[in-house]
Design a protein around this motif. Sequence first.
Motif, PDB file in Angstrom:
ATOM      1  N   SER A  76      42.814 -12.248  41.819  1.00 57.16           N
ATOM      2  CA  SER A  76      41.465 -11.983  42.332  1.00 57.16           C
ATOM      3  C   SER A  76      40.549 -13.180  42.112  1.00 57.16           C
ATOM      4  CB  SER A  76      40.880 -10.734  41.681  1.00 57.16           C
ATOM      5  OG  SER A  76      40.747 -10.919  40.277  1.00 57.16           O
ATOM      6  N   GLY A  77      40.723 -13.864  40.970  1.00 59.27           N
ATOM      7  CA  GLY A  77      39.925 -15.046  40.697  1.00 59.27           C
ATOM      8  C   GLY A  77      40.254 -16.179  41.653  1.00 59.27           C
ATOM      9  N   VAL A  78      41.541 -16.334  41.962  1.00 61.82           N
ATOM     10  CA  VAL A  78      41.971 -17.363  42.915  1.00 61.82           C
ATOM     11  C   VAL A  78      41.402 -17.060  44.297  1.00 61.82           C
ATOM     12  CG1 VAL A  78      43.959 -18.385  44.089  1.00 61.82           C
ATOM     13  CG2 VAL A  78      44.068 -17.888  41.637  1.00 61.82           C
ATOM     14  N   THR A  79      41.429 -15.795  44.672  1.00 57.40           N
ATOM     15  CA  THR A  79      40.904 -15.384  45.979  1.00 57.40           C
ATOM     16  C   THR A  79      39.420 -15.722  46.099  1.00 57.40           C
ATOM     17  OG1 THR A  79      42.505 -13.562  46.039  1.00 57.40           O
ATOM     18  CG2 THR A  79      40.652 -13.449  47.564  1.00 57.40           C
ATOM     19  N   THR A  80      38.663 -15.409  45.044  1.00 58.42           N
ATOM     20  CA  THR A  80      37.226 -15.693  45.055  1.00 58.42           C
ATOM     21  C   THR A  80      36.955 -17.196  45.052  1.00 58.42           C
ATOM     22  OG1 THR A  80      36.774 -13.639  43.871  1.00 58.42           O
ATOM     23  CG2 THR A  80      35.049 -15.315  43.829  1.00 58.42           C
ATOM     24  N   LEU A  81      37.776 -17.946  44.317  1.00 63.58           N
ATOM     25  CA  LEU A  81      37.609 -19.397  44.238  1.00 63.58           C
ATOM     26  C   LEU A  81      37.809 -20.046  45.604  1.00 63.58           C
ATOM     27  CD1 LEU A  81      37.374 -22.103  42.641  1.00 63.58           C
ATOM     28  CD2 LEU A  81      39.866 -21.967  42.321  1.00 63.58           C
ATOM     29  N   LEU A  82      38.784 -19.575  46.359  1.00 65.70           N
ATOM     30  CA  LEU A  82      39.147 -20.257  47.593  1.00 65.70           C
ATOM     31  C   LEU A  82      38.484 -19.708  48.847  1.00 65.70           C
ATOM     32  CD1 LEU A  82      42.977 -20.765  47.012  1.00 65.70           C
ATOM     33  CD2 LEU A  82      41.197 -22.508  46.909  1.00 65.70           C
ATOM     34  N   SER A  83      38.355 -18.401  48.946  1.00 62.00           N
ATOM     35  CA  SER A  83      38.021 -17.811  50.240  1.00 62.00           C
ATOM     36  C   SER A  83      36.614 -17.243  50.315  1.00 62.00           C
ATOM     37  CB  SER A  83      39.021 -16.696  50.560  1.00 62.00           C
ATOM     38  OG  SER A  83      38.861 -15.620  49.644  1.00 62.00           O
ATOM     39  N   ALA A  84      36.218 -16.937  51.550  1.00 63.43           N
ATOM     40  CA  ALA A  84      34.919 -16.319  51.795  1.00 63.43           C
ATOM     41  C   ALA A  84      34.947 -14.866  51.352  1.00 63.43           C
ATOM     42  CB  ALA A  84      34.579 -16.405  53.279  1.00 63.43           C
ATOM     43  N   GLN A  85      33.831 -14.416  50.802  1.00 62.20           N
ATOM     44  CA  GLN A  85      33.697 -13.030  50.360  1.00 62.20           C
ATOM     45  C   GLN A  85      32.450 -12.443  51.020  1.00 62.20           C
ATOM     46  OE1 GLN A  85      36.089 -11.809  48.044  1.00 62.20           O
ATOM     47  NE2 GLN A  85      37.009 -13.815  48.450  1.00 62.20           N
ATOM     48  N   THR A  86      32.612 -11.283  51.637  1.00 62.00           N
ATOM     49  CA  THR A  86      31.484 -10.616  52.274  1.00 62.00           C
ATOM     50  C   THR A  86      31.412  -9.172  51.797  1.00 62.00           C
ATOM     51  OG1 THR A  86      31.592 -12.008  54.258  1.00 62.00           O
ATOM     52  CG2 THR A  86      30.430  -9.917  54.471  1.00 62.00           C
ATOM     53  N   THR A  87      30.243  -8.761  51.356  1.00 55.36           N
ATOM     54  CA  THR A  87      30.022  -7.377  50.914  1.00 55.36           C
ATOM     55  C   THR A  87      28.799  -6.816  51.645  1.00 55.36           C
ATOM     56  OG1 THR A  87      28.651  -8.121  49.061  1.00 55.36           O
ATOM     57  CG2 THR A  87      31.008  -7.804  48.631  1.00 55.36           C
ATOM     58  N   THR A  88      28.696  -5.500  51.648  1.00 52.09           N
ATOM     59  CA  THR A  88      27.548  -4.846  52.283  1.00 52.09           C
ATOM     60  C   THR A  88      26.889  -3.906  51.282  1.00 52.09           C
ATOM     61  OG1 THR A  88      28.756  -2.911  53.118  1.00 52.09           O
ATOM     62  CG2 THR A  88      28.783  -4.909  54.479  1.00 52.09           C
ATOM     63  N   SER A  89      25.624  -3.614  51.523  1.00 59.89           N
ATOM     64  CA  SER A  89      24.872  -2.753  50.610  1.00 59.89           C
ATOM     65  C   SER A  89      25.132  -1.276  50.859  1.00 59.89           C
ATOM     66  CB  SER A  89      23.373  -3.040  50.736  1.00 59.89           C
ATOM     67  OG  SER A  89      22.921  -2.777  52.060  1.00 59.89           O
ATOM     68  N   SER A  90      25.938  -0.950  51.870  1.00 58.60           N
ATOM     69  CA  SER A  90      26.242   0.445  52.182  1.00 58.60           C
ATOM     70  C   SER A  90      27.733   0.628  52.387  1.00 58.60           C
ATOM     71  CB  SER A  90      25.496   0.892  53.447  1.00 58.60           C
ATOM     72  OG  SER A  90      25.928   2.171  53.867  1.00 58.60           O
ATOM     73  N   SER A  91      28.277   1.686  51.802  1.00 58.23           N
ATOM     74  CA  SER A  91      29.702   1.981  51.978  1.00 58.23           C
ATOM     75  C   SER A  91      30.005   2.418  53.407  1.00 58.23           C
ATOM     76  CB  SER A  91      30.129   3.083  51.004  1.00 58.23           C
ATOM     77  OG  SER A  91      29.387   4.267  51.239  1.00 58.23           O
ATOM     78  N   GLN A  92      28.959   2.728  54.183  1.00 64.10           N
ATOM     79  CA  GLN A  92      29.166   3.143  55.571  1.00 64.10           C
ATOM     80  C   GLN A  92      29.417   1.957  56.508  1.00 64.10           C
ATOM     81  OE1 GLN A  92      25.541   5.402  56.238  1.00 64.10           O
ATOM     82  NE2 GLN A  92      26.572   7.334  55.725  1.00 64.10           N
ATOM     83  N   LEU A  93      29.178   0.743  56.011  1.00 59.71           N
ATOM     84  CA  LEU A  93      29.450  -0.467  56.788  1.00 59.71           C
ATOM     85  C   LEU A  93      30.595  -1.215  56.113  1.00 59.71           C
ATOM     86  CD1 LEU A  93      28.540  -2.191  59.248  1.00 59.71           C
ATOM     87  CD2 LEU A  93      27.156  -3.525  57.632  1.00 59.71           C
ATOM     88  N   ALA A  94      31.779  -1.129  56.722  1.00 61.99           N
ATOM     89  CA  ALA A  94      32.964  -1.769  56.149  1.00 61.99           C
ATOM     90  C   ALA A  94      33.213  -3.113  56.815  1.00 61.99           C
ATOM     91  CB  ALA A  94      34.186  -0.865  56.329  1.00 61.99           C
ATOM     92  N   VAL A  95      33.643  -4.084  56.022  1.00 62.32           N
ATOM     93  CA  VAL A  95      33.918  -5.430  56.525  1.00 62.32           C
ATOM     94  C   VAL A  95      35.346  -5.476  57.070  1.00 62.32           C
ATOM     95  CG1 VAL A  95      34.050  -7.876  55.960  1.00 62.32           C
ATOM     96  CG2 VAL A  95      32.348  -6.425  54.831  1.00 62.32           C
TER      97      VAL A  95
END
Length: 545
Positions: A372-391
């Motif tokens: 998970s640390g490697v993933t965060t180090l290398l790649s783009a991360q997108t989150t939303t403020s609502s569970s109703q909007l999934a990436v």
Amino acid sequence: MTTTGTTNSTSVDWSALIQAEVAAKLEQATTIETKITANEAKISAYQALQTDLSSLASSLESLATSVSNSYATNVFATRAATISATGDVSASSALSMTVNNGAATGDHTLTISQIATAEKVIGASQSDETTALGYSGTFSLGLSGGSSASITVNSSMSLQDVVDAINAQTSTTNVEASIVQVSSGSYEMVLTATNDNADITYSSSSGDDILNKLGVTGSSGSFTDVLQQAQPAEFSLDGISMTRDTNTISDVLSGVTFDLLQATPSGTTLNISIGTDASQIESALQTFVTDYNTFRDAVIAQQAQNSDGTAASSAVLFGDSTMRDIMTQIEQVLGTSIGGLSMSDLGLSFNESNELELDTSALSTILDTNLSGVTTLLSAQTTTSSSQLAVINTGTSPQSFTLDLTVDSSGNLTSASVDGDSSMFTVSGNTIVGNAGTAYAGMAFTYTGSTSQSITVTSTSGLATQLYQIAKTYSDTSTGALQTLISNLQTQDDDYQNQVDTIESNASAYQTQLQDQYANYQAAIESANNTLTYLKALLNASSSS
């Protein structure tokens, strides 16, 4: 009267005089052509940098995002399954698997009570496979619950002909026929269902009862010798008992296909572990290292110096600020840390030649302990403020923004806008996709809400994402900075070439003018010589008299 100092016209080299004067006119064109050649060398060097950066961007693309679903093509979404066994059973002999990108990771246990089988029946011995049987009749053949076909046999047909007639209808009946030579002069026809867990159905329609004549069925119409019964696959996954009509099972775990090969003995268990395919991450990083070093070597070659400190003749981009800026930006990203990790934690380092190297052992360790640390180090991360909007997808240039969603009175999503602009995204059902040519291109979401609302989208860029953006932007052959430099040089060369063409045209006209002018000189000299010759002749004549 005497004459002296006469000059014959053949002693004047008019061509040399003309060439010398025209050459003087063309000296400026030669100087300009030298500039064109220098520009062409720069253009070629810039284009080489574009190619290297494009390769670098390609190698980084699969590392730049990490969304995990069936549509994802990034390396973090790739999956690999390992199968081991508890008890006296060979895991590879009992089960094979394929796992699609984005499948859920986790551990499972599997036991196989029985595998699915297709019905197989055999007839009585026939003395020959090619001699006419002398039977005439029509019968219907198929599988239980499926379609059937009528097959007609005439008296001239052999056993092989009957087999061919049956196989001509296999796409409809799902029944195949074959001949087994039991011994010399003994041939038997075998019928096999092509679908597991389905019985072969047969009925004689008219004339001779063909399969009865061949010993496949008895007087009651049932098969006389069943080599293999039709049966379903029976297995248990994580303690849940299931049955299927096939050994290829793709509807139990999403994105996972099981191929059951044999039953597992009582007391044995197959242990399945599904995880990210670390080999794909390693391969992508190794490709990145190769492509980075290729670009770096090209930059260094353009910084080559002679022993006196001047630029080498091959270093046509020596001191180029754009090239230097690209390298500086890349080096700054390589030196960045995210979440307490840096490139060195992945086993990436520079050797004595200042080339990037990958320690695969160090990489393997951190992938096992902190994926998970490697993933965060290398790649783009997108989150939303609502569970109703999934990436669904972050894209390679993820943005942070507030997404305003509009839902009509029927609960249908009608628009998605940013700062009042609804042209940034396209809405299709409950899917929201960033439009090409916008800052949100490549981003995609699904919305499960039933009311209008504003949702905050937050994105961060990993090191691979940042490097990808740099390489992609500068290698762009339409709008990239390198392309701008190339276009400017090409425009300058066009202007230079026009100047050369004008100079050469003027020189050609001047040459024609000189040729005409000197031709006149030549004619005047010839005329003078003729007059001189005439006068000398008169004088000589007067002296003689």
